[in-house]
Design a protein around this motif. Structure first.
Motif, PDB file in Angstrom:
ATOM      1  N   MET A  22      67.562  23.830  65.714  1.00 23.30           N
ATOM      2  CA  MET A  22      66.655  23.299  66.719  1.00 23.30           C
ATOM      3  C   MET A  22      66.293  24.419  67.700  1.00 23.30           C
ATOM      4  N   SER A  23      65.015  24.604  67.922  1.00 25.96           N
ATOM      5  CA  SER A  23      64.607  25.661  68.846  1.00 25.96           C
ATOM      6  C   SER A  23      64.719  25.180  70.291  1.00 25.96           C
ATOM      7  N   ALA A  24      64.795  26.128  71.177  1.00 21.28           N
ATOM      8  CA  ALA A  24      64.888  25.817  72.604  1.00 21.28           C
ATOM      9  C   ALA A  24      63.521  25.394  73.128  1.00 21.28           C
ATOM     10  N   PRO A  25      63.497  24.495  74.084  1.00 25.96           N
ATOM     11  CA  PRO A  25      62.221  24.144  74.700  1.00 25.96           C
ATOM     12  C   PRO A  25      61.724  25.319  75.536  1.00 25.96           C
ATOM     13  N   ALA A  26      60.481  25.254  75.945  1.00 23.06           N
ATOM     14  CA  ALA A  26      59.901  26.269  76.817  1.00 23.06           C
ATOM     15  C   ALA A  26      59.226  25.563  77.980  1.00 23.06           C
ATOM     16  N   TYR A  27      59.138  26.273  79.081  1.00 25.13           N
ATOM     17  CA  TYR A  27      58.578  25.695  80.302  1.00 25.13           C
ATOM     18  C   TYR A  27      57.525  26.623  80.894  1.00 25.13           C
ATOM     19  N   LEU A  28      56.433  26.037  81.324  1.00 20.82           N
ATOM     20  CA  LEU A  28      55.443  26.754  82.122  1.00 20.82           C
ATOM     21  C   LEU A  28      55.674  26.328  83.563  1.00 20.82           C
ATOM     22  N   ILE A  29      55.930  27.304  84.414  1.00 21.33           N
ATOM     23  CA  ILE A  29      56.120  27.050  85.834  1.00 21.33           C
ATOM     24  C   ILE A  29      54.867  27.559  86.540  1.00 21.33           C
ATOM     25  N   VAL A  30      54.249  26.696  87.306  1.00 24.68           N
ATOM     26  CA  VAL A  30      52.973  27.030  87.938  1.00 24.68           C
ATOM     27  C   VAL A  30      53.065  26.775  89.435  1.00 24.68           C
ATOM     28  N   GLU A  31      52.544  27.709  90.202  1.00 26.49           N
ATOM     29  CA  GLU A  31      52.369  27.489  91.638  1.00 26.49           C
ATOM     30  C   GLU A  31      50.915  27.762  91.950  1.00 26.49           C
ATOM     31  N   MET A  32      50.361  26.956  92.838  1.00 24.29           N
ATOM     32  CA  MET A  32      48.937  27.095  93.150  1.00 24.29           C
ATOM     33  C   MET A  32      48.662  26.631  94.563  1.00 24.29           C
ATOM     34  N   ASN A  33      47.522  27.050  95.052  1.00 17.94           N
ATOM     35  CA  ASN A  33      46.996  26.531  96.303  1.00 17.94           C
ATOM     36  C   ASN A  33      45.576  26.069  96.019  1.00 17.94           C
ATOM     37  N   ILE A  34      45.388  24.770  95.997  1.00 16.97           N
ATOM     38  CA  ILE A  34      44.076  24.188  95.701  1.00 16.97           C
ATOM     39  C   ILE A  34      43.235  24.234  96.962  1.00 16.97           C
ATOM     40  N   THR A  35      42.034  24.795  96.843  1.00 16.65           N
ATOM     41  CA  THR A  35      41.130  24.889  97.986  1.00 16.65           C
ATOM     42  C   THR A  35      39.912  23.976  97.841  1.00 16.65           C
ATOM     43  N   ASP A  36      39.640  23.514  96.615  1.00 19.31           N
ATOM     44  CA  ASP A  36      38.527  22.598  96.370  1.00 19.31           C
ATOM     45  C   ASP A  36      39.031  21.479  95.456  1.00 19.31           C
ATOM     46  N   MET A  37      39.572  20.434  96.068  1.00 21.41           N
ATOM     47  CA  MET A  37      40.190  19.355  95.291  1.00 21.41           C
ATOM     48  C   MET A  37      39.189  18.632  94.401  1.00 21.41           C
ATOM     49  N   GLU A  38      37.967  18.459  94.846  1.00 23.05           N
ATOM     50  CA  GLU A  38      36.981  17.762  94.014  1.00 23.05           C
ATOM     51  C   GLU A  38      36.731  18.524  92.714  1.00 23.05           C
ATOM     52  N   GLN A  39      36.587  19.831  92.784  1.00 21.06           N
ATOM     53  CA  GLN A  39      36.413  20.627  91.573  1.00 21.06           C
ATOM     54  C   GLN A  39      37.698  20.621  90.754  1.00 21.06           C
ATOM     55  N   TYR A  40      38.843  20.732  91.402  1.00 23.22           N
ATOM     56  CA  TYR A  40      40.122  20.784  90.704  1.00 23.22           C
ATOM     57  C   TYR A  40      40.398  19.479  89.946  1.00 23.22           C
ATOM     58  N   LYS A  41      39.889  18.374  90.438  1.00 18.42           N
ATOM     59  CA  LYS A  41      40.078  17.088  89.754  1.00 18.42           C
ATOM     60  C   LYS A  41      39.493  17.109  88.348  1.00 18.42           C
ATOM     61  N   GLN A  42      38.426  17.877  88.116  1.00 26.97           N
ATOM     62  CA  GLN A  42      37.856  18.007  86.772  1.00 26.97           C
ATOM     63  C   GLN A  42      38.875  18.659  85.831  1.00 26.97           C
ATOM     64  N   TYR A  43      39.526  19.694  86.328  1.00 24.60           N
ATOM     65  CA  TYR A  43      40.571  20.370  85.561  1.00 24.60           C
ATOM     66  C   TYR A  43      41.737  19.410  85.302  1.00 24.60           C
ATOM     67  N   MET A  44      42.159  18.685  86.327  1.00 24.72           N
ATOM     68  CA  MET A  44      43.281  17.753  86.198  1.00 24.72           C
ATOM     69  C   MET A  44      42.990  16.653  85.176  1.00 24.72           C
ATOM     70  N   ALA A  45      41.728  16.275  85.051  1.00 24.05           N
ATOM     71  CA  ALA A  45      41.361  15.232  84.089  1.00 24.05           C
ATOM     72  C   ALA A  45      41.353  15.761  82.651  1.00 24.05           C
ATOM     73  N   ALA A  46      40.999  17.021  82.472  1.00 20.77           N
ATOM     74  CA  ALA A  46      40.860  17.581  81.122  1.00 20.77           C
ATOM     75  C   ALA A  46      42.140  18.201  80.571  1.00 20.77           C
ATOM     76  N   ALA A  47      43.001  18.717  81.421  1.00 20.91           N
ATOM     77  CA  ALA A  47      44.178  19.461  80.967  1.00 20.91           C
ATOM     78  C   ALA A  47      45.198  18.629  80.176  1.00 20.91           C
ATOM     79  N   PRO A  48      45.477  17.372  80.541  1.00 21.12           N
ATOM     80  CA  PRO A  48      46.523  16.633  79.816  1.00 21.12           C
ATOM     81  C   PRO A  48      46.299  16.497  78.305  1.00 21.12           C
ATOM     82  N   ALA A  49      45.070  16.340  77.860  1.00 22.13           N
ATOM     83  CA  ALA A  49      44.808  16.219  76.420  1.00 22.13           C
ATOM     84  C   ALA A  49      45.155  17.521  75.699  1.00 22.13           C
TER      85      ALA A  49
END
Length: 102
Positions: free
Chosen positions: A1-28
């Protein structure tokens, strides 16, 4: 069994309305590579050190290779363009986890 991997992300959102488009598309994209959100924003506090992230996300993948493929090969290449200009910074690090004992 292989080990899991993790992406650790830190960000500062400055335009939430634009960022919401990314948040809607990324999960798929994430799901297509076996990934899942462990943390996506939410309450946090610095307990030691001087790291003061505005927002933190943690994504888990079944393997390091799947996490790399998610970032480099799949539809995420187009989706990540949706966040351009919506953040002051967006830092991401990929780290291999610990394989569960048998």
């Amino acid at each position: 069994m292989s080990a899991p991997a993790y992406l650790i992300v830190e960000m500062n959102i400055t335009d939430m309305e634009q960022y919401k488009q990314y948040m809607a598309a990324a999960p798929a994209c994430l799901k297509a590579y076996g990934g899942e959100y462990v943390v996506r924003g939410g309450r946090h506090e610095t307990l030691e050190g001087d790291w003061q992230p505005h927002r933190v996300a943690l994504l888990r993948f079944p393997s390091y290779a799947q996490a790399k493929a998610f970032y480099e090969e799949g539809p995420y290449a187009e989706v990540k363009k949706l966040r351009q200009g919506a953040t002051e910074y967006f830092n991401m690090v990929l780290v291999e986890g610990v394989a569960a004992p048998v």
